[in-house]
Write an enzyme that holds these catalytic residues in place. Structure first.
Site, short mmCIF file in Angstrom:
data_model
loop_
_atom_site.label_atom_id
_atom_site.label_comp_id
_atom_site.label_asym_id
_atom_site.label_seq_id
_atom_site.Cartn_x
_atom_site.Cartn_y
_atom_site.Cartn_z
CD1 TRP A 122 -2.89 1.53 0.66
CD2 TRP A 122 -1.43 2.42 2.11
NE1 TRP A 122 -3.33 2.79 0.97
CE2 TRP A 122 -2.45 3.37 1.86
CE3 TRP A 122 -0.39 2.78 2.97
CZ2 TRP A 122 -2.48 4.63 2.46
CZ3 TRP A 122 -0.41 4.03 3.56
CH2 TRP A 122 -1.45 4.93 3.31
CG ASP A 137 -15.63 6.29 3.15
OD1 ASP A 137 -16.83 6.16 3.38
OD2 ASP A 137 -14.75 5.56 3.66
NE ARG A 174 -9.67 1.69 4.71
CZ ARG A 174 -10.82 2.30 4.37
NH1 ARG A 174 -11.90 1.58 4.16
NH2 ARG A 174 -10.87 3.61 4.25
CE LYS A 190 -11.44 7.07 -4.77
NZ LYS A 190 -10.88 8.15 -3.90
CG ASP A 246 -11.94 2.26 -2.32
OD1 ASP A 246 -11.05 1.47 -2.68
OD2 ASP A 246 -11.70 3.28 -1.65
CG ASN A 271 -10.46 0.53 1.00
OD1 ASN A 271 -9.37 0.95 0.63
ND2 ASN A 271 -11.57 1.23 0.88
CB CYS A 313 -10.79 3.12 -6.21
SG CYS A 313 -9.82 3.70 -4.81
CG ASP A 340 -5.03 5.07 -1.07
OD1 ASP A 340 -5.75 5.38 -2.05
OD2 ASP A 340 -5.42 4.33 -0.15
#
EC number: 3.2.1.22
Length: 727
Positions: A187, A355, A434, A468, A470, A472, A517, A539
């Protein structure tokens, strides 16, 4: 009895075939040829892979060498396990009777011309003893010099079989030495290029993360054939797998110094249970062979991607302002209205809400709660998303929004209502990445839910212009309540479930652009990019780091597919340096515009206008990487329009040494017979270009052989030059 009779007849037909003649199959682009041929045992072997011969009949000269290839050293086109294969196989299976061997023999092939540029060859193979079929597909893109290959596996045994190897491609080379460039990291440190020599044995590049699969290693590679990969010279194989999940590349050098390259889904924990009559289709392996280094290979792949693979590959891209760096989770309607006004002030096309806009029982005030509950937070947004979309339209910008629909926080209404929708071990302590878990997309009910997130937003807000998307978290706590006794199908069926959702979205909303993403470069593959117009590479938006990251991704992707945002990361870098780095790719801003000085605000406005003016060359031109950041304290690259009428040169001084000896940068890709006017663009207000960049005229010949003195000894200094052909 009928199946047994069929097997006997098939075996007899194979015997008759190999005694009478052999079959040669040519898969060719304008520059490259992959030639396959059947041997005396009826099986299919790779005869040749390299530059296309002018006289195709001369491939027959290689046939005598194939006749002796009946042992484990043979270059079988789709080698199987359990027989005389001494090395890593492409295919492995457990039959109903427990037998783990298969011998695939040639049945037939057909060639179909899909367009003037594209030809597809399909080769059918079959086991003589078991009703197992394999079809090898090859699409050749003539002008782009790209070959796309995949495999279809099926069977008609009485019960399900287990396949434990199912490669998309198997290629062979014979050179004196081999060098692998892989792209790895973590990351905020993605796509780091490293090159090592391949010697005897196996080298595997793989991932086991499931969803955010590319977190540590990217699904593409370069192999230097005979020497290390170089930018403008030497033979290279450049390959990538179109799969948004676990992948594996195997590079095996054998005892005769031959190299096998096997590409496909990672079979780790994925012995796939395949029912009779069902077809297992592998993802596509996409490759190009270049005789002129990685630069030529990259341009071929980028042209191919724009034309055939990337969503809206020849279309426009929107500049944008994102709110994340300026507000984080702390915003309301008033703050967002102000951000939209800043987007209009900058001159970008769109405002993107990140977000933090959703959930009510557990409002999304951090990444610990709310994920999965896709209703606007009433306290933050009392008038919901429609009011924001409406205000954006009144302000004169489009409106986009962030979603992460594949994931859930345990602290959410969705988790409380549907724990059975979550990939989660039933009898062990959970591990959270996360603070979240992954929804089980192998489950059709979950697919319906994820599609519904997008469908509801677009139904309620037809003017919504962008998503977008995502992702994660990798898949952890690996157990599917839906798949029950077929847990080994999870990693594959999860990705297939994702594609089913994306297919529905693309069918109903074909023109909505989306960013792929995944916490940075967690998803960077060409199958995903069939549905997404661009991807978020990292990021980490520090412009120095982005020079390296963008250099790595440029090996396989066009700049318009790589989202690059100007942020406040690295205060040592000027706003000009940050913008100049981002302008190589798909430009966006994620910054508090009001905190910029007046001259910086003016510069950003002018930069957006400049970007819009040159984007045809940026988006549709040919890329030439001129000076690598890996080789010194500077970096330079350029984009050249396909008609060679315009070029944009980007030059960066990163951390030059005191008193460093600077060398001119030699351009590439220009027409040597043309004259080009050179001028510096994207200057700060009041800035003046150097004398040689102020409308000076040079021949393309001079610019490519002598070059321009674009570098300086100033730290974090940048230049963008525009070269225009003149009569």
């Amino acid at each position: 009895m009928r199946k047994k009779l069929f097997s006997i007849l098939f075996a007899l037909s194979v015997v008759a075939h190999v005694k009478g003649w052999s079959e040669t199959i040519r898969i060719t682009t304008n520059e490259t040829a992959l030639v396959l041929q059947t041997a005396q045992n009826g099986r299919l072997y790779q005869l040749y892979l390299g530059p296309r011969l002018a006289d195709g009949e001369e491939y027959a000269r290689l046939s005598p060498a194939l006749k002796s290839k009946t042992d484990g050293q043979a270059w079988e086109a789709y080698a199987v396990s359990g027989t005389e294969t001494f090395f890593e196989p492409a295919f492995g299976i457990r039959h109903n009777d427990g037998n783990m061997t298969t011998v695939l023999q040639y049945v037939s092939h057909n060639v179909q011309k899909i367009s003037d540029d594209v030809t597809e060859t399909v080769i059918s193979l079959r086991d003589a003893l078991y009703p197992v079929q394999v079809k090898l597909h090859y699409q050749a893109f003539a002008k782009e010099n790209v070959i796309k290959s995949w495999t279809e596996i099926s069977h008609n045994e009485k019960q399900a079989v287990s396949i434990n190897r199912y490669a998309s491609s198997m290629l062979y080379w014979k050179r004196s030495q081999y060098f692998l460039t892989e792209f790895s990291g973590d990351w905020a440190h993605e796509a780091n290029m490293s090159t090592t020599q391949l010697t005897f044995g196996k080298k595997e590049v793989d991932t086991k993360l499931g969803s955010r699969a590319d977190l540590h290693v990217s699904p593409f590679f370069t192999v230097g054939l005979g020497s290390t990969p170089r930018e403008t010279e030497g033979q290279v194989l450049m390959g990538t797998l179109a799969w948004t999940g676990n992948f594996r590349f195997t590079f095996e050098v054998d005892n005769e110094n031959g190299l096998r390259v096997i590409s496909g889904i990672n079979p780790y924990a994925s012995d796939y249970v395949l029912d009779p009559g069902k077809v297992f289709t592998t993802p596509a392996f996409i490759f190009t062979y270049s005789e002129h280094g990685t630069g030529k290979g990259s341009r071929d792949l980028q042209r191919w991607a724009r034309e055939y693979q990337l969503k809206d590959g020849n279309g426009d891209r929107m500049t944008l302002l994102n709110n994340w760096e300026s507000t984080g989770f702390d915003f309301n309607e008033t703050k967002l209205d102000s951000c939209m006004q800043e987007a209009k002030f900058l001159g970008v096309d769109m405002f993107l809400l990140d977000d933090g806009w959703f959930a009510n029982k557990y409002p999304r005030e951090s990444d610990h709660q709310g994920l999965g509950d896709w209703q606007p937070t009433k306290e933050k947004l009392p008038n919901g998303v429609p009011a924001l979309v409406k205000y954006a339209g009144q302000t004169g910008v489009k409106f986009g929004i962030w979603i992460e629909p594949e994931m859930v926080n345990p602290k959410s209404e969705l988790f409380e209502k549907h724990p059975d929708w979550v990939i989660m071990l039933p009898n062990r302590e959970r591990y959270y990445y996360r603070n979240q878990l992954v929804l089980d997309l192998s489950n059709p009910a979950v697919q319906e839910h994820v599609f519904g997130v997008v469908d509801h937003l677009l139904t309620e807000n037809p003017q919504l212009a962008y998503f977008k998307w995502d992702c994660n978290s990798p898949i952890t706590n690996i157990y599917s309540p839906y798949l029950k006794d077929r847990q080994n199908n999870l990693y594959v069926d999860y990705v297939r479930g994702l594609y089913k959702v994306l297919d529905r979205i693309k069918a109903k909303y074909p023109n909505v652009p989306m960013m792929l993403c995944s916490g940075g470069g967690g998803r960077t593959d060409y199958e995903g990019l069939r549905y997404f117009t661009e991807f978020w590479p990292s990021d980490n938006t520090d412009p120095v780091e982005r020079i390296f990251i963008q250099w790595g991704y440029s090996q396989f992707f066009p700049g318009k597919a790589i989202a690059a945002h100007v942020t406040s990361w690295n205060h040592d870098a000027s706003i000009k340096f940050r913008v100049d780095v981002a302008m190589q790719c798909k430009l966006g801003f994620d910054i508090n515009v009001k905190e910029l000085r007046p001259e910086e605000q003016t510069f950003c406005q002018q930069a957006v206008a400049t970007y819009d003016r040159i984007k045809n060359t940026n988006f549709g031109g040919d890329q030439y990487r001129l000076v690598s950041p890996y080789e010194g304290n500077h970096s330079a690259s350029m984009m050249v329009s396909t008609d060679q009428q315009q070029a944009i040169l980007y030059a960066y001084d990163v951390y030059p040494r005191y008193g460093e000896n600077l060398l001119a940068v030699q351009c590439q890709g220009l027409n040597p017979a043309k004259k080009y006017r050179v001028r510096e663009i994207n200057l700060m207000p009041g800035g003046k270009p150097g004398r040689e960049f102020n409308d000076a005229v040079y021949s393309g010949d001079y610019l490519m052989k002598v070059g321009l003195d674009v570098f300086t000894t100033s730290k974090l200094h940048s230049r963008i030059l525009q070269l225009d052909a003149v009569e």
